[in-house]
Each structure stands twice: as C-alpha cells, then as structure tokens.
Design an enzyme around this catalytic site. Structure first.
Site, PDB file in Angstrom:
ATOM      1  N   ARG A   1      45.823  17.945  28.261  1.00  0.00           N
ATOM      2  CA  ARG A   1      46.077  17.452  29.283  1.00  0.00           C
ATOM      3  C   ARG A   1      44.350  17.014  30.799  1.00  0.00           C
ATOM      4  NH1 ARG A   1      51.907  17.106  31.797  1.00  0.00           N
ATOM      5  NH2 ARG A   1      50.915  15.458  31.708  1.00  0.00           N
TER       6      ARG A   1
ATOM      7  N   HIS B   1      48.561  23.693  39.888  1.00  0.00           N
ATOM      8  CA  HIS B   1      47.333  23.791  40.055  1.00  0.00           C
ATOM      9  C   HIS B   1      46.860  23.819  41.976  1.00  0.00           C
ATOM     10  CE1 HIS B   1      48.335  22.576  36.228  1.00  0.00           C
ATOM     11  NE2 HIS B   1      49.602  21.795  36.841  1.00  0.00           N
TER      12      HIS B   1
ATOM     13  N   PRO C   1      58.904  21.029  41.616  1.00  0.00           N
ATOM     14  CA  PRO C   1      59.056  19.995  41.766  1.00  0.00           C
ATOM     15  C   PRO C   1      58.639  18.492  40.546  1.00  0.00           C
ATOM     16  CG  PRO C   1      56.576  20.106  42.738  1.00  0.00           C
ATOM     17  CD  PRO C   1      57.573  21.532  42.418  1.00  0.00           C
ATOM     18  N   ASN C   2      60.244  17.701  41.093  1.00  0.00           N
ATOM     19  CA  ASN C   2      60.446  17.097  39.995  1.00  0.00           C
ATOM     20  C   ASN C   2      60.658  17.562  38.718  1.00  0.00           C
ATOM     21  OD1 ASN C   2      59.341  14.956  41.485  1.00  0.00           O
ATOM     22  ND2 ASN C   2      57.213  15.787  41.166  1.00  0.00           N
TER      23      ASN C   2
ATOM     24  N   TYR D   1      57.306  15.187  28.284  1.00  0.00           N
ATOM     25  CA  TYR D   1      58.406  15.944  28.452  1.00  0.00           C
ATOM     26  C   TYR D   1      59.206  16.007  27.990  1.00  0.00           C
ATOM     27  CZ  TYR D   1      54.867  16.468  32.757  1.00  0.00           C
ATOM     28  OH  TYR D   1      54.004  16.353  33.610  1.00  0.00           O
TER      29      TYR D   1
ATOM     30  N   ASN E   1      58.218  27.520  36.435  1.00  0.00           N
ATOM     31  CA  ASN E   1      57.730  26.267  36.156  1.00  0.00           C
ATOM     32  C   ASN E   1      57.675  25.708  37.382  1.00  0.00           C
ATOM     33  OD1 ASN E   1      56.187  24.189  35.299  1.00  0.00           O
ATOM     34  ND2 ASN E   1      57.502  24.041  33.501  1.00  0.00           N
TER      35      ASN E   1
ATOM     36  N   ASP F   1      50.583  34.210  46.091  1.00  0.00           N
ATOM     37  CA  ASP F   1      50.592  35.009  47.430  1.00  0.00           C
ATOM     38  C   ASP F   1      51.787  36.328  46.678  1.00  0.00           C
ATOM     39  OD1 ASP F   1      48.215  35.061  47.769  1.00  0.00           O
ATOM     40  OD2 ASP F   1      48.053  34.363  49.375  1.00  0.00           O
TER      41      ASP F   1
ATOM     42  N   GLU G   1      54.386  32.478  33.114  1.00  0.00           N
ATOM     43  CA  GLU G   1      54.682  30.658  33.623  1.00  0.00           C
ATOM     44  C   GLU G   1      55.276  30.327  32.316  1.00  0.00           C
ATOM     45  OE1 GLU G   1      50.396  30.108  33.884  1.00  0.00           O
ATOM     46  OE2 GLU G   1      50.981  28.219  35.158  1.00  0.00           O
TER      47      GLU G   1
ATOM     48  N   HIS H   1      55.366  25.819  31.066  1.00  0.00           N
ATOM     49  CA  HIS H   1      55.259  24.627  30.808  1.00  0.00           C
ATOM     50  C   HIS H   1      55.382  24.123  29.497  1.00  0.00           C
ATOM     51  CE1 HIS H   1      52.344  25.045  34.822  1.00  0.00           C
ATOM     52  NE2 HIS H   1      52.451  26.104  33.887  1.00  0.00           N
TER      53      HIS H   1
ATOM     54  N   SER I   1      55.177  20.901  29.250  1.00  0.00           N
ATOM     55  CA  SER I   1      53.951  20.458  28.564  1.00  0.00           C
ATOM     56  C   SER I   1      52.688  20.813  27.666  1.00  0.00           C
ATOM     57  CB  SER I   1      53.466  18.604  29.119  1.00  0.00           C
ATOM     58  OG  SER I   1      52.792  19.995  29.901  1.00  0.00           O
TER      59      SER I   1
ATOM     60  N   ARG J   1      44.492  20.151  35.387  1.00  0.00           N
ATOM     61  CA  ARG J   1      45.995  20.663  34.982  1.00  0.00           C
ATOM     62  C   ARG J   1      45.599  22.519  34.228  1.00  0.00           C
ATOM     63  NH1 ARG J   1      50.377  17.001  35.923  1.00  0.00           N
ATOM     64  NH2 ARG J   1      49.817  14.876  35.435  1.00  0.00           N
TER      65      ARG J   1
ATOM     66  N   ARG K   1      62.144   9.899  33.221  1.00  0.00           N
ATOM     67  CA  ARG K   1      60.177   9.053  32.600  1.00  0.00           C
ATOM     68  C   ARG K   1      59.948  10.367  32.113  1.00  0.00           C
ATOM     69  NH1 ARG K   1      57.605   7.738  36.496  1.00  0.00           N
ATOM     70  NH2 ARG K   1      55.999   6.075  35.527  1.00  0.00           N
TER      71      ARG K   1
ATOM     72  N   ALA L   1      54.077  20.821  39.370  1.00  0.00           N
ATOM     73  CA  ALA L   1      52.593  20.574  40.273  1.00  0.00           C
ATOM     74  C   ALA L   1      51.896  22.125  41.289  1.00  0.00           C
ATOM     75  CB  ALA L   1      52.631  19.079  41.175  1.00  0.00           C
TER      76      ALA L   1
HETATM   77  O1  CA2 Z   1      54.403  20.773  31.773  1.00  0.00           O
HETATM   78  C1  CA2 Z   1      54.666  21.093  32.300  1.00  0.00           C
HETATM   79  O2  CA2 Z   1      55.491  21.655  32.408  1.00  0.00           O
HETATM   80  C2  CA2 Z   1      54.288  20.956  33.853  1.00  0.00           C
HETATM   81  O3  CA2 Z   1      54.640  22.331  35.196  1.00  0.00           O
HETATM   82  C3  CA2 Z   1      55.260  19.846  34.873  1.00  0.00           C
HETATM   83  C4  CA2 Z   1      54.827  18.985  35.868  1.00  0.00           C
HETATM   84  C5  CA2 Z   1      52.984  18.754  36.274  1.00  0.00           C
HETATM   85  O4  CA2 Z   1      53.048  19.017  37.093  1.00  0.00           O
HETATM   86  C6  CA2 Z   1      52.425  20.459  35.249  1.00  0.00           C
HETATM   87  O5  CA2 Z   1      50.790  20.016  34.959  1.00  0.00           O
HETATM   88  C7  CA2 Z   1      52.651  20.468  33.828  1.00  0.00           C
HETATM   89  C8  CA2 Z   1      55.059  18.309  36.146  1.00  0.00           C
HETATM   90  C9  CA2 Z   1      56.985  18.162  36.158  1.00  0.00           C
HETATM   91  C10 CA2 Z   1      57.406  16.452  36.496  1.00  0.00           C
HETATM   92  O6  CA2 Z   1      58.615  16.217  35.527  1.00  0.00           O
HETATM   93  C11 CA2 Z   1      58.552  14.353  35.631  1.00  0.00           C
HETATM   94  C12 CA2 Z   1      60.147  14.815  35.767  1.00  0.00           C
HETATM   95  C13 CA2 Z   1      60.341  13.431  35.340  1.00  0.00           C
HETATM   96  C14 CA2 Z   1      58.850  12.458  34.773  1.00  0.00           C
HETATM   97  C15 CA2 Z   1      58.154  12.255  35.026  1.00  0.00           C
HETATM   98  C16 CA2 Z   1      57.860  13.979  35.069  1.00  0.00           C
END
Ligand code: CA2
Length: 144
Positions: free
Chosen positions: A106, A79, A9-10, A22, A73, A86, A97, A99, A101, A110, A17, A76
């Site tokens: 953090r 976690h 997601p996202n 990121y 990746n 599974d 995997e 990430h 960031s 996380r 943002r 969210a």
């Molecule tokens: O660092 C990573 O790749 C994460 O998997 C990114 C996830 C975060 O929940 C993990 O803890 C670490 C979040 C991705 C959200 O991406 C965004 C993109 C644009 C603006 C805000 C968030």
C-alpha cells in the site's frame, strides 16, 4: 495461557466500508473467531478495541504481570505511535503484530511500524485469519 488481542482505531468498523482492502467480514466476525480460537486451543483470550492512543497504552500497562502474550493491530497508530511502542517495551510481554491488509503493498507511509519494532513477528495481508495465526504462534512458543 492468557492472550490479549488489542485493536486500534476504526477496526470496529470492519465490513462497513472498503471491503476491497479489509474484506467483507465484520468486527463481530473477528470477535467470534477469537472465541472459537480460545475454545479450540484451550486459551483464555480477552480483547480490547479503542480509538484512543492513551487508552491502548493504559491497557498494555494493565497487562503487566497478568497477560502472557499480546496480539496487536494498532491500525493507524501503527505508523505514528512511539507511545504504544514504549508501552510494549515497558511491560516486556511477548507480542505479535497483525495487519488485515498487506501494508507492504500500500502507500509508503504504511510501511513503517513503530510497535512492530518491539513485536517478534508481524502477520500481514491474511485477513482476519492473521489474528488466529498470531495467537497460534504465541501458543506454540510460550504456551504451557
Ligand atoms: O491492515 C490493517 O490491519 C491496518 O492496521 C488497518 C488500519 C490502517 O491504518 C493500517 O495501515 C493497516 C485501518 C483500519 C481502518 O479500518 C477500516 C474499517 C472499515 C472501513 C474503513 C477502515
């Protein structure tokens, strides 16, 4: 060798943002990096992004017998998702995997990864290049 890159997601909002966390690169930049890596390395790389946990589980299940390596990746869901863990265990496909960031630097929540309990390696804090590093790891270990 067939590699599937899965993003949770996202991740499709990259570059929109939170560039301090990121980076400035966009999701389109990631797709271009995957295409370039496929061409340079002679790999078949497909990709899947979803904001839905069940869709990610379905995609992992569909990969059984078709895909040689998974780069994931879970965003969210990293976690929270025992379901993704599974599914990875169920198909038994080698997985790495990623990430973008450095999750270790953090918030404490996380620092636990359920899918990471299956993955043989985690690349974190390397920005988009982490995907390339994960793909190269799978190619070196499992490429034919
Ligand atoms: O660092 C990573 O790749 C994460 O998997 C990114 C996830 C975060 O929940 C993990 O803890 C670490 C979040 C991705 C959200 O991406 C965004 C993109 C644009 C603006 C805000 C968030």
């Amino acid at each position: 060798m067939k590699i599937l890159v899965i993003n949770g997601p996202n991740i499709n909002m990259l570059g929109v943002r939170e560039p301090d966390i990121y980076g400035k690169q966009t999701f389109a930049d990631l797709l271009a990096l995957l295409d370039e890596t496929a061409r340079k390395e002679g790999l078949e790389i497909s990709q899947f992004q979803s904001n839905h946990e069940g869709a990610i589980v379905d995609k992992i299940q569909e990969s059984y017998g078709k895909i040689d390596g998974i780069v994931i990746n879970p965003a969210a869901y990293t976690h929270t998702s025992v379901a993704i863990l599974d599914a990875l265990k169920a198909v038994g496909i080698p997985a790495v995997e990623v990430h973008i960031s450095d999750v270790d630097a953090r918030e404490p929540f996380r620092q636990l990864s359920y899918p990471g309990m299956y993955c043989e390696k985690t690349v974190k804090g390397q920005g988009l290049d982490g995907y390339r590093q994960a793909i190269l790891y799978l190619k070196e270990k499992y490429g034919k």
